[in-house]
Write an enzyme that holds these catalytic residues in place. Structure first.
Site, PDB file in Angstrom:
ATOM      1  N   ARG A  36      39.680  66.312  38.359  1.00  0.00           N
ATOM      2  CA  ARG A  36      41.087  66.395  37.950  1.00  0.00           C
ATOM      3  C   ARG A  36      41.527  67.846  37.769  1.00  0.00           C
ATOM      4  O   ARG A  36      42.663  68.197  38.078  1.00  0.00           O
ATOM      5  CB  ARG A  36      41.318  65.613  36.662  1.00  0.00           C
ATOM      6  CG  ARG A  36      41.257  64.135  36.934  1.00  0.00           C
ATOM      7  CD  ARG A  36      41.629  63.336  35.720  1.00  0.00           C
ATOM      8  NE  ARG A  36      41.884  61.964  36.128  1.00  0.00           N
ATOM      9  CZ  ARG A  36      41.690  60.912  35.360  1.00  0.00           C
ATOM     10  NH1 ARG A  36      41.254  61.057  34.128  1.00  0.00           N
ATOM     11  NH2 ARG A  36      41.946  59.712  35.793  1.00  0.00           N
ATOM     12  N   LYS A 198      42.281  40.372  39.585  1.00  0.00           N
ATOM     13  CA  LYS A 198      43.302  39.461  39.052  1.00  0.00           C
ATOM     14  C   LYS A 198      44.603  39.422  39.835  1.00  0.00           C
ATOM     15  O   LYS A 198      45.160  40.472  40.171  1.00  0.00           O
ATOM     16  CB  LYS A 198      43.623  39.870  37.619  1.00  0.00           C
ATOM     17  CG  LYS A 198      42.489  39.585  36.671  1.00  0.00           C
ATOM     18  CD  LYS A 198      42.953  39.784  35.261  1.00  0.00           C
ATOM     19  CE  LYS A 198      41.956  39.213  34.279  1.00  0.00           C
ATOM     20  NZ  LYS A 198      42.273  39.655  32.935  1.00  0.00           N
ATOM     21  N   GLY A 351      42.277  52.587  40.745  1.00  0.00           N
ATOM     22  CA  GLY A 351      40.995  53.098  40.285  1.00  0.00           C
ATOM     23  C   GLY A 351      39.775  52.595  41.039  1.00  0.00           C
ATOM     24  O   GLY A 351      38.943  53.371  41.479  1.00  0.00           O
ATOM     25  N   GLY A 374      47.044  53.705  37.437  1.00  0.00           N
ATOM     26  CA  GLY A 374      48.249  53.011  36.958  1.00  0.00           C
ATOM     27  C   GLY A 374      49.505  53.498  37.665  1.00  0.00           C
ATOM     28  O   GLY A 374      50.375  52.706  38.033  1.00  0.00           O
TER      29      GLY A 374
HETATM   30  P1  AMP Z   1      41.020  45.543  39.726  1.00  0.00           P
HETATM   31  O1  AMP Z   1      40.816  46.509  38.601  1.00  0.00           O
HETATM   32  O2  AMP Z   1      41.971  44.431  39.416  1.00  0.00           O
HETATM   33  O3  AMP Z   1      41.316  46.233  41.040  1.00  0.00           O
HETATM   34  O4  AMP Z   1      39.643  44.781  39.896  1.00  0.00           O
HETATM   35  C1  AMP Z   1      38.479  45.453  40.274  1.00  0.00           C
HETATM   36  C2  AMP Z   1      37.314  44.615  39.915  1.00  0.00           C
HETATM   37  O5  AMP Z   1      37.385  43.382  40.573  1.00  0.00           O
HETATM   38  C3  AMP Z   1      35.992  45.223  40.294  1.00  0.00           C
HETATM   39  O6  AMP Z   1      35.287  45.545  39.131  1.00  0.00           O
HETATM   40  C4  AMP Z   1      35.304  44.124  41.076  1.00  0.00           C
HETATM   41  O7  AMP Z   1      33.968  43.965  40.730  1.00  0.00           O
HETATM   42  C5  AMP Z   1      36.071  42.900  40.704  1.00  0.00           C
HETATM   43  N1  AMP Z   1      35.990  41.860  41.724  1.00  0.00           N
HETATM   44  C6  AMP Z   1      36.178  41.976  43.038  1.00  0.00           C
HETATM   45  N2  AMP Z   1      35.944  40.812  43.677  1.00  0.00           N
HETATM   46  C7  AMP Z   1      35.562  39.921  42.743  1.00  0.00           C
HETATM   47  C8  AMP Z   1      35.170  38.556  42.766  1.00  0.00           C
HETATM   48  N3  AMP Z   1      35.128  37.880  43.903  1.00  0.00           N
HETATM   49  N4  AMP Z   1      34.852  37.987  41.602  1.00  0.00           N
HETATM   50  C9  AMP Z   1      34.893  38.658  40.454  1.00  0.00           C
HETATM   51  N5  AMP Z   1      35.262  39.954  40.354  1.00  0.00           N
HETATM   52  C10 AMP Z   1      35.596  40.583  41.479  1.00  0.00           C
END
Ligand code: AMP
Length: 393
Positions: A36, A198, A351, A374
């Site tokens: 950074r 999610k 991230g 973010g």
């Molecule tokens: P996000 O911060 O919403 O982009 O989510 C990232 C996280 O989603 C990472 O830590 C991944 O390990 C998790 N992730 C990706 N695919 C899956 C899955 N099929 N089941 C559970 N977690 C997942």
């Protein structure tokens, strides 16, 4: 719409206050990753090269309280900043107040005054106008190079722009340039790859891009809510029941808009969410009872490869699977390499996809790897970032 930059303003003999994102990881007072700081260096050096210009640098660091815990003090960054900028650096005891104003007034051209953590004051997060005005008293010009904090309307990112001529640093300019390019006039075909855990955290991105892109690739844990609403068996895979209607509406809107949606058509599954779980291939859309999807399978990867290879614009946010576990990293690793090989404009934000690109050592083959998790998400959601609005031409 572009932003006003340091090159648009006359900085000769000016005292320039730069908001950077120096929220670096520290261990026992030592910086463990200075990325950074390095990213802000071109802006800091440019200002120092302007005749008679002196430089004041401010940032937040961690999440301190008004108790001013020393582990959040900017003083810990002083020596390293002096080393990489190649000029003397003094850390002020605060970021506002009479003593700091006197230090700023006495600052010599070519030197840096590093202000103390802006979040030692609750007024920072409250975007208190009186506090912002106090900060503004320190300088003649304000430069914002903290893209990572641009989605927050804080005194040091937004409030202060009401009191000083304001512009963007080079890092902020680059971030805005790439996001504006892909959002305002994307070259087609435009492929958006959205993954991660999610639906709830990514649905606004999907909705905002629906009338801009040609293909959505939806992977990661969030994909399984979409498969479930289509009537497939998802076993114990991640599922957000309260987002079923939203997912259904999104799929209907995508169809209406003529946008292709690629969801996982095969998978790598496991019987538990664990690094040492056995990886089992499932060569169809339905997932056996008791198993959960951990990664996308080879048919899905091949379909994604074709779309990315033909794309003139690619935006990627969120991993395709649990890439932190090596057995389940293939989908994300492959997608990262396809994005790196794509001849079109490629932007990676968020991230975890940035972490994936770094893990697979592909960052320098991608046109833009965003520094703000973010902030990049909110940009892609079509929101006006408070820290950017005031810098627009
Ligand atoms: P996000 O911060 O919403 O982009 O989510 C990232 C996280 O989603 C990472 O830590 C991944 O390990 C998790 N992730 C990706 N695919 C899956 C899955 N099929 N089941 C559970 N977690 C997942």
């Amino acid at each position: 719409m572009s932003v006003i930059t340091v090159k648009d303003l006359d900085l000769k003999n000016k005292r320039v206050l730069v908001r950077v994102d120096f929220n670096v990881p520290l261990k026992e007072g030592k910086i463990t990753d200075d990325t950074r700081m390095q990213r802000a260096l071109p802006t800091l050096k440019y200002i120092l090269e302007q005749e008679g210009a002196s430089l004041i640098v401010m940032s937040h660091l961690g999440r301190p309280s008004e108790e001013r815990e020393p582990q959040f003090s900017m003083k810990q960054l002083e020596a390293h900043l002096a080393e990489i900028a190649g000029v003397p650096v003094t850390t002020a005891p605060d970021c506002v107040g009479a003593e700091v104003e006197a230090m700023a007034a006495g600052l010599k051209a070519g030197e840096i005054l590093l202000l103390e953590n802006t979040r030692y004051h609750n007024a920072e997060k409250k975007n208190d106008p009186a506090f912002a005005e106090q900060m503004a008293k320190l300088a003649d010009v304000y430069v914002n190079d903290a893209f990572g904090a641009a989605h927050r309307a804080h005194a040091s990112t937004e409030g202060i722009t009401k009191y000083l001529p304001s512009c963007a640093g080079f890092l902020m300019e680059k971030e805005c340039m790439f996001f504006d390019k892909v959002l305002e006039a994307p070259e087609k075909p435009f492929v958006a790859i959205i993954g991660g855990a999610k639906v709830s955290s990514k649905i606004e991105v999907l909705e905002s891009l629906i009338d801009k892109c040609n293909t959505f690739v939806i992977g990661g844990g969030m994909a399984y809510t979409f498969l479930k609403v289509q009537g497939y068996e998802i076993g114990n895979s991640l599922f957000e029941e309260e987002f079923m209607d939203t997912a259904k509406t999104f799929l209907a809107n995508a169809e209406k808009a003529g946008v292709e949606v690629i969801l996982p058509m095969d998978h790598v599954v496991a019987d538990k969410f664990a690094e040492d779980a056995d990886a089992v291939s499932v060569d169809e859309i339905n997932i056996p009872a008791g198993m959960l999807a951990m990664d996308v399978g080879p048919k899905t990867i091949a379909a994604v490869k074709d779309r990315i290879a033909a794309a003139k614009t690619v935006v990627w946010n969120g991993p395709m699977g649990v890439f932190e576990f090596d057995k389940f990293a293939k989908g994300t690793a492959e997608v990262a390499s396809f994005v790196a090989d794509c001849a079109g404009t490629t932007v990676v934000g968020g991230g975890d996809s940035v972490a994936a690109v770094n893990k697979f050592k592909l960052a320098d083959k991608i046109d833009h790897v965003s520094t703000g998790g973010g902030a990049s998400l909110e940009y892609l959601e079509g929101k006006a970032l408070p820290g950017v609005v005031a810098l627009r031409k």
